[in-house]
Write a protein that holds these residues in place. Structure first.
Motif, PDB file in Angstrom:
ATOM      1  N   HIS A  59       0.824  -1.204   0.000  1.00  0.00           N
ATOM      2  CA  HIS A  59       0.000   0.000   0.000  1.00  0.00           C
ATOM      3  C   HIS A  59       0.868   1.267   0.000  1.00  0.00           C
ATOM      4  CE1 HIS A  59      -3.490  -2.538   0.573  1.00  0.00           C
ATOM      5  NE2 HIS A  59      -2.881  -3.103   1.595  1.00  0.00           N
ATOM      6  N   GLU A  60       1.963   1.206  -0.743  1.00  0.00           N
ATOM      7  CA  GLU A  60       2.888   2.327  -0.925  1.00  0.00           C
ATOM      8  C   GLU A  60       3.570   2.750   0.378  1.00  0.00           C
ATOM      9  OE1 GLU A  60       1.296   5.465  -3.304  1.00  0.00           O
ATOM     10  OE2 GLU A  60       0.939   4.120  -4.981  1.00  0.00           O
ATOM     11  N   ARG A  61       3.772   1.781   1.273  1.00  0.00           N
ATOM     12  CA  ARG A  61       4.490   2.077   2.508  1.00  0.00           C
ATOM     13  C   ARG A  61       5.901   1.499   2.511  1.00  0.00           C
ATOM     14  NH1 ARG A  61       0.263   1.717   7.538  1.00  0.00           N
ATOM     15  NH2 ARG A  61      -1.169   3.293   6.747  1.00  0.00           N
ATOM     16  N   LEU A  62       6.252   0.737   1.483  1.00  0.00           N
ATOM     17  CA  LEU A  62       7.565   0.119   1.382  1.00  0.00           C
ATOM     18  C   LEU A  62       8.134   0.404   0.001  1.00  0.00           C
ATOM     19  CD1 LEU A  62       9.319  -1.665   3.241  1.00  0.00           C
ATOM     20  CD2 LEU A  62       8.417  -3.639   1.992  1.00  0.00           C
ATOM     21  N   GLU A  63       9.371   0.900  -0.045  1.00  0.00           N
ATOM     22  CA  GLU A  63       9.980   1.299  -1.315  1.00  0.00           C
ATOM     23  C   GLU A  63      11.348   0.649  -1.516  1.00  0.00           C
ATOM     24  OE1 GLU A  63       8.145   5.809  -1.799  1.00  0.00           O
ATOM     25  OE2 GLU A  63      10.262   5.546  -1.302  1.00  0.00           O
ATOM     26  N   PRO A  64      11.401  -0.558  -2.076  1.00  0.00           N
ATOM     27  CA  PRO A  64      12.697  -1.111  -2.454  1.00  0.00           C
ATOM     28  C   PRO A  64      13.186  -0.430  -3.731  1.00  0.00           C
ATOM     29  CG  PRO A  64      10.933  -2.643  -2.989  1.00  0.00           C
ATOM     30  CD  PRO A  64      10.298  -1.480  -2.301  1.00  0.00           C
ATOM     31  N   GLU A  65      14.490  -0.185  -3.810  1.00  0.00           N
ATOM     32  CA  GLU A  65      15.035   0.482  -4.987  1.00  0.00           C
ATOM     33  C   GLU A  65      16.494   0.101  -5.205  1.00  0.00           C
ATOM     34  OE1 GLU A  65      15.440   4.843  -4.571  1.00  0.00           O
ATOM     35  OE2 GLU A  65      14.900   4.524  -2.478  1.00  0.00           O
ATOM     36  N   LEU A  66      16.962   0.331  -6.420  1.00  0.00           N
ATOM     37  CA  LEU A  66      18.348   0.091  -6.802  1.00  0.00           C
ATOM     38  C   LEU A  66      18.944   1.412  -7.267  1.00  0.00           C
ATOM     39  CD1 LEU A  66      20.701  -1.880  -7.512  1.00  0.00           C
ATOM     40  CD2 LEU A  66      19.665  -2.083  -9.773  1.00  0.00           C
ATOM     41  N   LEU A  67      20.114   1.772  -6.723  1.00  0.00           N
ATOM     42  CA  LEU A  67      20.790   3.012  -7.074  1.00  0.00           C
ATOM     43  C   LEU A  67      22.202   2.704  -7.561  1.00  0.00           C
ATOM     44  CD1 LEU A  67      19.862   5.057  -3.879  1.00  0.00           C
ATOM     45  CD2 LEU A  67      18.827   5.323  -6.126  1.00  0.00           C
ATOM     46  N   VAL A  68      22.667   3.470  -8.530  1.00  0.00           N
ATOM     47  CA  VAL A  68      24.052   3.387  -8.989  1.00  0.00           C
ATOM     48  C   VAL A  68      24.672   4.763  -8.776  1.00  0.00           C
ATOM     49  CG1 VAL A  68      25.594   2.931 -10.925  1.00  0.00           C
ATOM     50  CG2 VAL A  68      23.475   1.608 -10.679  1.00  0.00           C
ATOM     51  N   GLY A  69      25.689   4.815  -7.913  1.00  0.00           N
ATOM     52  CA  GLY A  69      26.295   6.077  -7.532  1.00  0.00           C
ATOM     53  C   GLY A  69      27.673   6.273  -8.123  1.00  0.00           C
ATOM     54  N   TYR A  70      28.125   7.521  -8.090  1.00  0.00           N
ATOM     55  CA  TYR A  70      29.417   7.896  -8.666  1.00  0.00           C
ATOM     56  C   TYR A  70      30.176   8.788  -7.690  1.00  0.00           C
ATOM     57  CZ  TYR A  70      32.719  10.362 -11.706  1.00  0.00           C
ATOM     58  OH  TYR A  70      33.855  10.909 -12.256  1.00  0.00           O
ATOM     59  N   VAL A  71      31.463   8.489  -7.504  1.00  0.00           N
ATOM     60  CA  VAL A  71      32.347   9.331  -6.697  1.00  0.00           C
ATOM     61  C   VAL A  71      33.496   9.762  -7.601  1.00  0.00           C
ATOM     62  CG1 VAL A  71      33.826   9.471  -4.655  1.00  0.00           C
ATOM     63  CG2 VAL A  71      31.778   8.033  -4.611  1.00  0.00           C
TER      64      VAL A  71
END
Length: 198
Positions: A56-68
């Motif tokens: 019910h839109e209370r949990l947000e799994p996600e994948l991120l690709v970051g850069y340093v």
């Protein structure tokens, strides 16, 4: 005559139902996907990614690709891949139905930093005696807490701005063994924007 009318009505109903299947399938497939632009917070100077809202839109799994960039990493540019999940326990309206606050969010993440100088285990690195480093320099586990402001209506396209404080496993363990560390030494501030892709 009544029987013919009933058959015609049933045929019309069947045509309407069959015609609505592609539209319903498309609506179901659209789902609450979102894109994320994240800054700092242990995921890189800047990270891009996305995810899907569940429960019910209370949990947000996600994948991120970051850069340093090199000037911040000290050697070569780094890429950081992060799996992150945020729990949003409640939201509050702000007068206008389009604005909502989620004053408290909790989450967890695991990230992997690429590069030859990072290792999964000291034993696989082969550069130090066994047991010298008990942690992985490539993998970090983290906990986070934050807050969020949403603009848009539920069920339609929304934009969210958020801020988070996070701490990783190495910092937390260091704080337990080194009493001179203060909260600013342990916590990392990050934030970003999320845009629905319905």
């Amino acid at each position: 005559m009544g029987r013919v009318a009933n058959i015609t009505a049933l045929r019309a109903l069947a045509v309407v139902l069959l015609a609505s299947i592609p539209a319903r399938a498309q609506q179901a497939a659209a789902g609450p996907y979102f894109l994320t632009l994240h800054v700092a917070g242990g995921t890189g100077l800047v990270a891009l990614g996305g995810g899907y809202r569940l429960a019910h839109e209370r949990l947000e799994p996600e994948l991120l690709v970051g850069y340093v960039p090199r000037r911040l990493s000290g050697s070569k540019p780094l890429a950081i891949v992060t799996l992150k999940t945020t729990w949003l326990p409640w939201k509050a309206g702000l007068g206008d139905a389009r604005w909502q606050a989620q004053p408290f969010t909790l989450g967890a993440m695991v990230n992997y930093t690429t590069g030859k100088q990072f290792f999964l285990t000291n034993n696989t690195a082969g550069r130090y005696r066994p047991g010298y480093y008990w942690w992985s320099s490539a993998v970090r586990l983290g906990l986070l807490a934050g807050t969020r402001l949403n603009y848009g209506r539920t069920g339609s396209t929304r934009t969210a701005a958020y801020a988070e404080l996070s701490a990783n496993d190495l910092h937390l363990i260091s704080a337990l063994t080194n009493r001179t560390l203060r909260l600013p030494d342990i916590l990392t501030l990050g934030g970003g924007l999320k845009q629905d892709m319905r």
